[in-house]
Design an enzyme around this catalytic site. Structure first.
Site, PDB file in Angstrom:
ATOM      1  CG  LEU A  89      37.935  50.514  37.423  1.00  0.00           C
ATOM      2  CD1 LEU A  89      36.641  50.950  37.917  1.00  0.00           C
ATOM      3  CD2 LEU A  89      38.792  49.829  38.064  1.00  0.00           C
ATOM      4  CG  ASP A  90      39.596  44.518  33.248  1.00  0.00           C
ATOM      5  OD1 ASP A  90      40.071  45.377  32.489  1.00  0.00           O
ATOM      6  OD2 ASP A  90      39.897  43.777  34.174  1.00  0.00           O
ATOM      7  CE  LYS A  91      30.492  44.215  28.823  1.00  0.00           C
ATOM      8  NZ  LYS A  91      30.124  43.335  27.841  1.00  0.00           N
ATOM      9  NE  ARG A 141      40.095  39.718  35.120  1.00  0.00           N
ATOM     10  CZ  ARG A 141      39.643  39.769  33.964  1.00  0.00           C
ATOM     11  NH1 ARG A 141      39.673  41.067  33.227  1.00  0.00           N
ATOM     12  NH2 ARG A 141      39.257  38.939  33.136  1.00  0.00           N
TER      13      ARG A 141
END
Length: 327
Positions: free
Chosen positions: A141-143, A240
């Site tokens: 998962l992205d930060k 996104r």
């Protein structure tokens, strides 16, 4: 080959984007959880076959629709240090663990984030996981994306989970807040690849890898929409990129959202709430998979984090204060 607990078996088919690339490049794309140097060594050691034929030349040129298989012994030494970082563990047994990742926590060490990551926390929580590639991390998962992640505690479990990802058997559902009022759900089917000029960004590209995102409307507001999304594929930054592609980027997305846009007539209180939300409004809300040992179909859910709950409250109040702007 006699299998041991450290034996890995991987299988995947090449796609249009792989045409003309070298075998080592294709392996790095198909199996990103393994290092390029390790993949190259496996090729040279005769552990990689293309359409059943062992290939030992990393520069071998690939076609599309070719079956690539890997069977090798894994001897991984994780060089990152164990760190006492709290993990929100929602499930754990001897084979896997599922965590609910908070915002502002990087999953894997990299440039600018050599420590303080999920991987460092995993090494502290379960030291034996250092024998598994990337400390058992099979997807990221992205930060600044919150929510559920599964981690493999053994190499066989990791191989099984990676195979589920590649076969699109693992189910991942997200909640998000997107810019604009959306009246209906839909599907975004658009290939994603590395951005032509911005190395750290992804983009919809004709020769990218297939990417499919399903979305439906949970609730619409005068300037935003609360969405439920389901990944059919798992490309980097997929949700996104896809939402920005259809002109509904995620609220707070500073990479793909462009300049922040404030709805007309917004109150100072609402403007402050928007400016105070410093990440993309994206949360991995549900994860389902086949357990790598028992084959049982398992599902976990994670409620929206407090910052997204507060954001939605502010969005709802803004809509209630401006009912004339609703369709």
């Amino acid at each position: 080959m006699t299998q041991s607990p450290n034996t890995i078996q991987l299988e995947a088919s090449t796609e249009a984007a792989h045409f003309g690339l070298r075998l080592d490049q294709v392996l790095a794309d198909l199996f990103p959880e393994y290092s390029r140097s390790k993949l190259k060594t496996w090729i040279q050691d005769g552990n990689v076959a293309v359409n059943g034929e062992v290939i030992t030349v990393p520069r071998h040129k690939m076609q599309m629709d070719e079956l690539v298989t890997v069977q090798a012994e894994m001897d991984v030494q994780v060089t990152s240090e164990a760190q006492d970082i709290a993990l929100n563990i929602v499930y754990e047994d001897e084979h896997i663990l599922v965590i609910n990742k908070p915002a502002d926590l990087v999953v894997h060490p990299g440039a600018g984030n050599p420590s303080g990551t999920v991987l460092n926390a995993l090494l502290n929580h379960c030291p034996e996981i250092d024998k598994v590639p990337r400390a058992g991390i099979v997807h990221r998962l992205d930060k600044d994306t919150t929510g559920l992640m599964v981690v493999a505690k053994t190499i066989p479990a990791q191989t099984h989970l990676v195979d589920q990802l590649q076969r699109r058997e693992m189910s991942r559902e997200y909640e998000a807040v997107a810019l604009g009022t959306m009246v209906a759900g839909g599907i975004v089917d658009a290939p994603i690849g590395r951005h032509a000029t911005k190395r750290t960004h992804m983009a919809v590209r004709e020769m990218g890898k297939p990417a499919v995102t399903h979305f439906r409307v949970i609730e619409k507001f005068r300037a935003y929409t609360h969405l439920r999304l389901k990944l059919e594929t798992g490309r980097t930054h997929q949700i996104r990129v896809h939402m920005a592609h259809i002109k509904h980027p995620l609220l707070g997305d500073q990479v793909y959202g462009g300049r922040p846009r404030l709805p007309k007539g917004a109150s100072e209180e609402f403007i402050a709430a928007l400016r105070g939300f410093q990440r993309q409004a994206l949360h991995a809300a549900q994860l389902s998979l086949f357990h790598p040992e028992t084959e049982e179909w398992m599902t976990w859910k994670a409620p929206l984090p407090q910052d997204m709950q507060d954001l939605l409250k502010a969005v709802k109040k803004d809509t209630a204060d401006n009912p004339q702007d609703m369709l």
